[in-house]
Design a protein around this motif. Structure first.
Motif, mmCIF file in Angstrom:
data_model
loop_
_atom_site.group_PDB
_atom_site.id
_atom_site.type_symbol
_atom_site.label_atom_id
_atom_site.label_comp_id
_atom_site.label_asym_id
_atom_site.label_seq_id
_atom_site.Cartn_x
_atom_site.Cartn_y
_atom_site.Cartn_z
ATOM 1 N N PHE A 85 0.830 -1.199 0.000
ATOM 2 C CA PHE A 85 0.000 0.000 0.000
ATOM 3 C C PHE A 85 0.867 1.252 0.000
ATOM 4 O O PHE A 85 0.551 2.236 -0.672
ATOM 5 N N THR A 86 1.972 1.211 0.721
ATOM 6 C CA THR A 86 2.892 2.343 0.767
ATOM 7 C C THR A 86 3.571 2.541 -0.592
ATOM 8 O O THR A 86 3.642 3.667 -1.100
ATOM 9 N N VAL A 87 4.066 1.451 -1.180
ATOM 10 C CA VAL A 87 4.714 1.525 -2.493
ATOM 11 C C VAL A 87 3.750 2.077 -3.537
ATOM 12 O O VAL A 87 4.099 2.973 -4.321
ATOM 13 N N ILE A 88 2.525 1.570 -3.555
ATOM 14 C CA ILE A 88 1.536 2.000 -4.545
ATOM 15 C C ILE A 88 1.147 3.460 -4.326
ATOM 16 O O ILE A 88 1.052 4.238 -5.283
ATOM 17 N N THR A 89 0.930 3.849 -3.082
ATOM 18 C CA THR A 89 0.566 5.231 -2.777
ATOM 19 C C THR A 89 1.669 6.200 -3.202
ATOM 20 O O THR A 89 1.401 7.231 -3.843
ATOM 21 N N LEU A 90 2.908 5.884 -2.870
ATOM 22 C CA LEU A 90 4.025 6.757 -3.256
ATOM 23 C C LEU A 90 4.205 6.791 -4.776
ATOM 24 O O LEU A 90 4.430 7.860 -5.357
ATOM 25 N N SER A 91 4.073 5.636 -5.426
ATOM 26 C CA SER A 91 4.234 5.583 -6.885
ATOM 27 C C SER A 91 3.136 6.359 -7.601
ATOM 28 O O SER A 91 3.414 7.150 -8.514
#
Length: 124
Positions: free
Chosen positions: A19-25
């Motif tokens: 979720f963090t990777v997707i949100t930042l990306s």
């Protein structure tokens, strides 16, 4: 809670890492598409150089890719609703949670639902 009721309301939150990777990306992609002039390219090292190249030479591709990614997320979230029905998840709240989680986080959520194997009731 009985097994059938638990299965009807099944929901599992996805991985905080993904979720963090997707949100930042997605956040970075949004920034690149809509406000490329405000990005401090030189402060971002190789990512900044690569991003500046893409903005300068392929901005239309970046924009189309952005909207395509959202369209894919819409499709995934609609498919999540179909999977809920197929897997016996009848709770409106659980279905809404699957829809929203999949809309915002895509395959990171949908893969959990795809992997879910509900226990089948024995016929008497």
């Amino acid at each position: 809670m009985a097994t059938a009721a638990r299965a009807a309301a099944y929901f599992q939150r996805g991985s905080l890492f993904w979720f963090t990777v997707i949100t930042l990306s997605f956040g970075y992609h949004t920034w690149v598409v809509f406000w490329p002039q405000s990005i401090p390219y030189q402060s971002l090292g190789p990512l900044g150089s690569f991003t500046q190249y893409l903005v300068d030479h392929h901005h239309t591709l970046l924009t189309n890719g952005y909207w395509l990614a959202w369209l894919i997320h819409v499709g995934e979230s609609l498919y999540a609703i179909v999977l809920c029905k197929h897997k016996g998840i009848t709770s409106g709240q659980a279905r809404l949670l699957w829809f929203l989680q999949t809309f915002f986080f895509g395959i990171a959520s949908l893969s959990i639902l795809i992997a879910y194997k509900p226990k089948r009731q024995k016929q008497t």
